[in-house]
Scaffold this motif. Structure first.
Motif, short mmCIF file in Angstrom:
data_model
loop_
_atom_site.label_atom_id
_atom_site.label_comp_id
_atom_site.label_asym_id
_atom_site.label_seq_id
_atom_site.Cartn_x
_atom_site.Cartn_y
_atom_site.Cartn_z
N ILE A 219 0.72 -0.89 -0.33
CA ILE A 219 0.05 0.18 0.45
C ILE A 219 1.46 1.37 -0.05
O ILE A 219 0.63 2.14 -0.73
N SER A 223 1.18 4.02 -2.77
CA SER A 223 1.03 5.15 -2.61
C SER A 223 1.73 6.50 -3.36
O SER A 223 1.23 7.74 -3.49
N ILE A 263 -6.36 -4.34 -1.33
CA ILE A 263 -5.04 -2.98 -2.13
C ILE A 263 -6.08 -1.95 -2.98
O ILE A 263 -5.68 -1.17 -3.23
N ALA A 266 -7.44 0.69 -0.40
CA ALA A 266 -6.61 1.37 0.29
C ALA A 266 -5.83 2.41 -0.65
O ALA A 266 -5.82 3.52 -0.28
#
Length: 405
Positions: A219, A223, A263, A266
């Motif tokens: 994650i 990001s 995923i 997120a």
């Protein structure tokens, strides 16, 4: 569905001319010679594009590099150790260079240590064809008696441990060495491969990471890279674990629909997507591939279509790579789900209506035995698979006999 073909570069024994005769529409490739963690430079990208654009005699092929598989994610990124931040920066820079070259779809994986695991690379079938196979007893024999991983016996049932002991005792030194080579052969097409000591060192590095920590590291990585991909109009697609169950005591975080959903939620950007590999996911009996396509379809950016026959109903069990329309996955139902998703995209006005797929792997048949291509990537076996998949696609999309909305 856009028909593509994986090509490992100039050392690949299956040529651009071969894939043209197979009738593919685009090429899936990667710069395997570039060390993991390094930037893919514009010059190296252009060199690969130029090779793909030409036949052996210099005539234009009409083919282009359309999908990257894979832009590798380093072990440092996965563990968040060492040079992981510099490696993420390099990954982001490579994305920019690929975008400038007109390539939009990037496949990657987040599997610890090994990108795939098989115990046999040329398992003989009754018709004389050969395929890759995973034998749980052989793998346990390797894990317990060859690698000698501490606590390995605790990860298998008593029956598997007992059978693995007998299997290992019956092997001669050459058979044991071959089994180890098959399992630790490393990344498909990559320059690196691993020794047993390398594997032990990598396992030690993951000893303190559980599934939750590895998932958070993925994650964190997404990001950093998915917003850039979104800005550039690119599509990132994570390949599932292969096989989709725990091995060597390593965490597995991309093995089920729930894993993917965690995923995708997120990092909830359209650029953050899925490589739906029917062979990897199909090795696990609780994965329903047509239903997974229905559930995750709007974020599926790339498809690997192959089939495996599971040899048990256990979550972790033996399997072999079957013919594309054989095996444990209903390939017709899966392709029907893909066709429905593409119709939804067309109605929504999406730019990525046609999902690229490739006939993943294939059994060695006919002159594949003489060519000795990359394991799992024969010319004729993949051509046979592509022809079968193409037939299903044509039938399902035909105006008279096709799939009804």
């Amino acid at each position: 569905m856009r028909q593509t073909w994986r090509w490992f570069g100039p050392k690949d024994r299956v040529s651009i001319d071969d894939m043209m005769q197979a009738g593919v529409e685009g090429v899936v490739s990667a710069l395997h010679h570039v060390p993991t963690g390094s930037v893919w430079t514009p010059d190296e990208i252009e060199k690969r594009q130029s090779l793909i654009a030409c036949m052996k005699d210099g005539a234009p092929s009409g083919l282009a590099w359309e999908v990257v598989e894979s832009l590798p994610v380093s072990e440092d990124i996965k563990k968040q150790t060492g040079d992981w931040r510099a490696h993420i920066d390099a990954w982001r820079t490579s994305l920019k260079h690929l975008h400038a070259a007109g390539i939009e779809t990037i496949c990657y994986n987040f599997m610890p240590v090994l990108d795939w695991t098989r115990t046999e690379l040329a398992h003989r079938r009754p018709n004389g064809a050969t395929c890759m196979r995973f034998d749980l007893i052989d793998f346990a024999a390797f894990d317990i008696h060859i690698l000698k991983r501490p606590g390995a016996s605790d990860d298998f049932s008593d029956a598997v441990v007992e059978n693995a002991g007998r299997r290992f005792a019956a092997m001669d030194d050459a058979t044991r060495a071959k089994l180890a080579d098959n399992i630790v052969c490393g990344l498909p097409g990559a320059a690196e491969s691993f020794t047993l000591d390398d594997i032990r060192d990598h396992l030690a590095g993951y000893a303190v990471l559980g599934e939750d920590r590895l998932r958070q590291n993925l994650i964190d990585f997404l990001s950093e890279v998915a917003p850039l991909a979104e800005e550039l109009g690119m599509r990132l697609c994570c390949h599932p674990d292969d096989p989709p169950f725990a091995l060597l005591g390593l965490p597995r975080i991309m093995s089920t629909e729930a894993d993917y959903r965690a995923i995708l939620d997120a990092v909830d950007l359209p650029s953050n997507g899925v490589t739906l590999c029917s062979g990897s996911l199909g090795a696990r009996p609780d994965n329903d591939l047509p239903k997974m396509m229905e559930a995750l379809g709007d974020r599926v950016h790339f498809l690997h279509l192959r089939n495996v026959t599971r040899e048990s109903d256990d979550i972790a069990g033996s399997f072999f790579e079957d013919e594309h329309l054989g095996g444990s996955t209903d390939m017709v139902a899966l392709i029907a789900a893909v066709v429905r998703e593409e119709r939804k995209r067309r109605q929504a006005g999406r730019r990525d209506v046609s999902i690229p797929f490739r006939p993943d792997h294939g059994q060695e048949i006919l002159d594949d035995f003489e060519r000795k291509a990359q394991p799992g990537y024969p010319a004729i076996g993949r051509l046979k698979g592509l022809a079968e998949l193409r037939g299903i696609m044509t039938a399902l999309t035909h105006e008279h006999e096709g799939l009804r909305a």
